[in-house]
Design a protein around this motif. Structure first.
Motif, PDB file in Angstrom:
ATOM      1  N   ARG A   1      12.064 -53.189 -69.034  1.00  0.00           N
ATOM      2  CA  ARG A   1      11.812 -52.148 -68.096  1.00  0.00           C
ATOM      3  C   ARG A   1      12.009 -50.701 -68.832  1.00  0.00           C
ATOM      4  O   ARG A   1      12.940 -50.423 -69.336  1.00  0.00           O
ATOM      5  CB  ARG A   1      12.772 -52.376 -67.120  1.00  0.00           C
TER       6      ARG A   1
ATOM      7  N   ASN B   1      14.450 -50.128 -60.871  1.00  0.00           N
ATOM      8  CA  ASN B   1      13.732 -50.998 -60.129  1.00  0.00           C
ATOM      9  C   ASN B   1      13.636 -50.721 -58.547  1.00  0.00           C
ATOM     10  O   ASN B   1      13.375 -51.872 -57.741  1.00  0.00           O
ATOM     11  CB  ASN B   1      14.259 -52.303 -60.372  1.00  0.00           C
TER      12      ASN B   1
ATOM     13  N   ASP C   1       9.154 -51.189 -57.446  1.00  0.00           N
ATOM     14  CA  ASP C   1       8.682 -52.141 -58.396  1.00  0.00           C
ATOM     15  C   ASP C   1       7.157 -52.383 -58.684  1.00  0.00           C
ATOM     16  O   ASP C   1       6.435 -52.632 -57.891  1.00  0.00           O
ATOM     17  CB  ASP C   1       9.005 -53.545 -57.613  1.00  0.00           C
TER      18      ASP C   1
ATOM     19  N   SER D   1       4.157 -51.710 -62.067  1.00  0.00           N
ATOM     20  CA  SER D   1       4.065 -51.404 -63.433  1.00  0.00           C
ATOM     21  C   SER D   1       2.662 -51.414 -63.849  1.00  0.00           C
ATOM     22  O   SER D   1       1.753 -51.167 -63.108  1.00  0.00           O
ATOM     23  CB  SER D   1       4.619 -52.726 -64.499  1.00  0.00           C
TER      24      SER D   1
END
Length: 292
Positions: free
Chosen positions: A97, A190, A193, A195
């Motif tokens: 992450r 997080n 959530d 990406s």
């Protein structure tokens, strides 16, 4: 596997990095803030929040790889064309992450050496670190050294007649540094959530003309704007630049004056994390910080 160790925020001697580190610490998370250059006042603030401070040169990839197994997540605030190799090294070391910073201009500007390097760095992160987030912010502002709106406020304070380049209709969507820091902290922790590439901008889109008017109100200075055609200015700046002289605006910057700069394909941000500092509020705060 990602470690259960602290979160690392690189570039904490700058406003964005410091705010991200403080946001994470306020969530009760253990944070290590790294920087190359100490700042006694800022370091004291970070220490008071329980944040560990450590030196780190992101170009020292051996040091980066050594750190990777010991951190839960990383935020690299230097622009991705600089921090890209370190992002790759952290990902190879098992950090699942991470958050890095590109620019919304990547989606606006065509072939250009600066943005070509950013595009290549984005492609590398997308390929090597699929769980990482690449933030593409619009114009970042909210601290005296931001180089954009702080410069505009100072100019408006000095010039009762302001030369406004271009049509004045190009869109702007500045994002306050505090809002951007909140988004980055939420991503690495997080809470958000998401990406991949995430374009983000502030809560309001203004035209260039409206932005100047908002900044003028924030500075408390009256005045008028005089539109200046771009063609003659571009020719003059190109000539002066060819002679080796430096000007406040480069030919590349002039080429972007009339481009719309609102977030391109904006990310789906959760309601609780939506940017909330309007240009009116943010510029008024910035003007106070600048003592205008």
């Amino acid at each position: 596997m990602t470690s259960t160790g602290p979160f690392l925020v690189a570039g904490a001697n700058r406003p964005l990095g410091a705010l991200i580190a403080l946001d994470l610490a306020a969530r009760g998370l253990k944070v290590v803030a790294t920087r190359r250059h100490p700042d006694a006042e800022l370091d004291a603030r970070l220490h008071q929040a329980g944040i560990e401070i450590a030196p780190l040169d992101l170009t020292d990839l051996a040091a980066v790889r050594a750190l990777a197994p010991d951190v839960s997540g990383v935020v690299l605030t230097p622009i991705l064309s600089i921090s890209g190799p370190a992002a790759h090294a952290f990902s190879e070391g098992g950090v699942e992450r991470g958050v890095v910073f590109s620019s919304n201009n990547v989606a606006i500007v065509g072939a250009d050496p600066v943005y070509d390097r950013l595009r290549a760095a984005e492609a590398d992160v997308l390929a090597s670190a699929p769980g990482w987030a690449i933030l593409r912010p619009t114009m970042i502002y909210g601290y005296p050294g931001d180089g954009n709106l702080s410069r505009l406020l100072r100019m408006l304070g000095r010039l009762p007649v302001f030369p406004r380049l271009g049509s004045g209709e190009a869109s702007q969507q500045p994002i306050h540094v505090e809002d951007l820091a909140r988004l980055a902290a939420a991503l690495v922790a997080n809470e958000w959530d998401a990406s991949g590439i995430l374009a983000v901008g502030g809560p309001q889109i203004l035209s260039h003309r409206e932005m100047i008017a908002t900044a003028r109100r924030a500075s408390g200075r009256s005045g008028i704007d005089i539109p200046v055609p771009l063609g003659p200015v571009r020719a003059l700046v190109s000539l002066v630049t060819a002679l080796g002289l430096k000007l406040p605006l480069s030919p590349a910057q002039l080429a972007r004056v009339d481009l719309d700069k609102a977030a391109v394909a904006p990310a789906d941000i959760p309601a609780s994390l939506q940017p909330r500092i309007t240009p009116e509020e943010g510029l008024a705060r910035l003007a106070a910080d600048l003592e205008l």
